[in-house]
Design an enzyme around this catalytic site. Structure first.
Site, PDB file in Angstrom:
ATOM      1  N   MET A 107       0.516  12.194  15.784  1.00 28.58           N
ATOM      2  CA  MET A 107      -0.472  12.223  14.720  1.00 28.58           C
ATOM      3  C   MET A 107      -1.775  12.934  15.074  1.00 28.58           C
ATOM      4  SD  MET A 107       1.019  10.872  12.251  1.00 28.58           S
ATOM      5  CE  MET A 107       2.586  10.037  12.015  1.00 28.58           C
ATOM      6  N   GLY A 148      -0.189  13.928   9.460  1.00 26.94           N
ATOM      7  CA  GLY A 148      -0.211  13.225  10.739  1.00 26.94           C
ATOM      8  C   GLY A 148      -1.645  12.958  11.140  1.00 26.94           C
ATOM      9  N   THR A 149      -2.050  11.699  11.059  1.00 28.70           N
ATOM     10  CA  THR A 149      -3.467  11.358  11.178  1.00 28.70           C
ATOM     11  C   THR A 149      -3.617   9.997  11.831  1.00 28.70           C
ATOM     12  OG1 THR A 149      -3.929  12.599   9.140  1.00 28.70           O
ATOM     13  CG2 THR A 149      -5.590  11.027   9.840  1.00 28.70           C
ATOM     14  N   VAL A 150      -4.739   9.808  12.562  1.00 28.11           N
ATOM     15  CA  VAL A 150      -5.097   8.488  13.066  1.00 28.11           C
ATOM     16  C   VAL A 150      -6.498   8.152  12.578  1.00 28.11           C
ATOM     17  CG1 VAL A 150      -3.630   8.623  15.109  1.00 28.11           C
ATOM     18  CG2 VAL A 150      -5.995   9.437  15.239  1.00 28.11           C
ATOM     19  N   SER A 179      -7.047  14.145  13.163  1.00 21.01           N
ATOM     20  CA  SER A 179      -5.782  14.513  12.539  1.00 21.01           C
ATOM     21  C   SER A 179      -5.182  15.811  13.055  1.00 21.01           C
ATOM     22  CB  SER A 179      -6.010  14.658  11.029  1.00 21.01           C
ATOM     23  OG  SER A 179      -4.842  15.072  10.371  1.00 21.01           O
TER      24      SER A 179
END
Length: 529
Positions: free
Chosen positions: A61, A347-349, A366
């Site tokens: 991510m 896709g990310t945190v 991200s």
């Protein structure tokens, strides 16, 4: 708080209540953030330590080649940090001639990565701990290894077919041709070395010197045009958030080039409907929210771009008269078409952190799509996002690709305020699910009196780019049929589907301290001290 303390929905998480809280999508990273606070750091240090660790333990991510957006509240003021990168100077529309849309893989999808510079900027302005101390856990996990969890293993495997042929990808993330599985220990020694260089140079190593030159050489060897000047000229920008009051709460979002206005437009429309009079599990409630979100996507995707070139004024989106007119366009008995499809999966945190001194940080980092571009520079562990895919190729659109320009960004951290005081941080990962998730969670808090954990646990819907409204399994077949009767194309997803985002939420308590809530749809955790 006038919350209901019932927890009626499926969940595997209990809330955390403490004087300081860190929430994120991977427990090892949350623990790194907590350790920063326990060592005398503040919420900014905690958010950074967690985010830096996430580049190792949740590599699908995010990574060293990601972008960052952050909102920080401290001493009665709110700050917005735009740590997104710009297109290489050599990019122009002619470079992508003959293509229907921007590439999503390879160097022609890579804009300058902004995360590392944003870490240094945030640390310089608000941090209390030495910059190098923030890297301790990340470097250890990269060198000694971390154990892969079920959710991350599934996300990892899903991306391999798409990216296996990208330069450096297999060497870094599919060693010996084997996709790492649940419970396996995985090491990234090259990433550990790069983290050490970045820590020692306060982030400068990624933009100047040997590491930067290695990135540029790799780009040029594989058809890219990223230059040392592109990297060296990068800078983060401090700006002001955009805000809107919904019921009793004010929501602050990142301004363009981010899609934060999508949340504000949708909530500004829903302000004109009495949702609290409708049961949460009612078709009418979902219909109204879905229709408001469709309009918000139309408005934002038609106009939002790099703030330096965007022609439409931001305050036009949140004009009360304008929002009232948009609300009046909703047909309460029938679905409208989706006119501007939102972006694809991402896709990310996200990290939320709050400390006992009252600093609250809402921080998002991200790759855009899982593993980003698929490019991994050999020997460095630097995986690069594909944020260039956020540009348009329409010459009439403000977001049309051009050198030195920031692309449209899907990531959006939020802060929540009441009575002029910031009381919480909220983020939901997952590309177009980010604004959709925020709208549903904020409505749960304000319209239904849910406590933060229940607001996160509540069943969610999601509009996909083909116009389908997907529903979590909890809604059930009868609900899906009734929503279809209003003209929606509906798909009921099975239990455990991961397409409904992952949320983290911190909310202040009346007697001091915070309520930390983490989403059971991901591996995350809320930790307190």
């Amino acid at each position: 708080m006038d919350w209901s303390w019932e927890f009626p929905y499926d969940a595997q998480r209990a809330p955390v209540m403490a004087d300081g809280v860190v929430c994120t999508s991977q427990p090892l990273a949350a623990r790194a953030g907590l350790a920063a606070m326990e060592s005398g750091g503040n919420a900014a240090d905690a958010a950074l330590a967690a985010a830096i660790t996430l580049t190792v333990v949740e590599p699908v991510m995010n990574g060293l080649g990601s972008d960052v957006l952050a909102l920080i509240s401290t001493n009665g003021r709110t700050y917005a940090l735009n740590g997104s990168g710009r297109a290489p100077a050599a990019w122009n529309r002619a470079r992508f001639a003959g293509q229907d849309k921007m590439p999503t893989q390879g160097w022609d999808s890579v804009t300058v990565p902004g995360a590392v510079a944003a870490w240094a900027e945030l640390s310089d302005r608000f941090g209390q701990l030495p910059f190098e101390q923030l890297f301790v856990d990340a470097k250890r996990y990269a060198r000694e290894g971390f154990i892969i969890s079920p959710v991350i293993a599934r996300q990892w495997a899903n991306q391999v077919p798409r990216l296996i042929d990208q330069p450096g990808f297999a060497e870094a993330f599919v060693p010996d041709g084997l996709v790492p599985g649940v419970g396996e220990r995985f090491r990234l020694p090259g990433l550990a070395d790069s983290l050490a260089r970045i820590a020692e140079t306060r982030g400068q190593a990624l933009y100047h010197g040997p590491l930067a030159e290695t990135l540029v050489a790799h780009a040029q060897a594989h058809g890219g045009v990223m230059s040392v000047e592109d990297l060296a000229s990068h800078q983060s920008d401090w700006t002001d958030p955009v805000s809107l009051c919904y019921r009793t709460i004010t929501i602050s979002e990142m301004p363009p080039n981010a899609q934060g206005l999508a949340v504000l437009v949708a909530l500004g429309i829903l302000q004109h409907f009495d949702l609290s009079s409708l049961p949460f599990m009612s078709v009418r409630r979902v219909h109204l929210q879905v229709e408001a979100m469709k309009i918000a996507f139309r408005e934002v995707y038609a106009s939002v771009a790099d703030a330096d070139v965007m022609t439409r004024q931001v305050d036009e989106f949140t004009s009360p008269a304008y929002l009232q007119a948009l609300a009046g366009s909703i047909d309460p008995g029938h679905a409208s078409p989706l006119q501007r499809p939102p972006s694809t999966s991402g896709g990310t945190v996200y990290v939320a952190a709050a400390d006992r001194e009252g600093m609250i940080v809402s921080f998002i980092q991200s790759n855009y799509q899982g593993f980003g571009s698929g490019i991994v520079v050999p020997g460095t562990g630097v995986s690069l996002h594909n944020r260039g895919a956020g540009f348009s190729l329409d010459p009439a659109h403000d977001n049309c690709v051009a050198g030195g320009k920031r692309p449209f960004h899907t990531i959006l951290p939020a802060l929540l305020s009441r009575g002029g005081t910031v009381i919480g941080a909220l983020g939901v990962v997952g590309a177009n699910m980010q604004p959709q998730g925020q709208v549903q969670i904020i409505s749960g808090l304000e319209d239904y009196g849910y406590n933060p954990q229940t607001a996160i646990d509540a069943p969610r819907w999601r509009i996909f780019e083909n116009g389908t409204v997907t529903l979590e399994h909890t809604f059930g077949e009868t609900f899906a049929q009734e929503l279809m009767a209003l003209g929606h194309k509906v798909e009921l997803r099975p239990r455990g589907d991961t397409e409904f985002g992952g949320a983290q939420l911190i909310h202040a308590l009346d007697d001091g301290g915070y309520f930390g809530a983490s989403d059971s749809r991901r591996d995350g955790a809320a930790y307190g001290y």
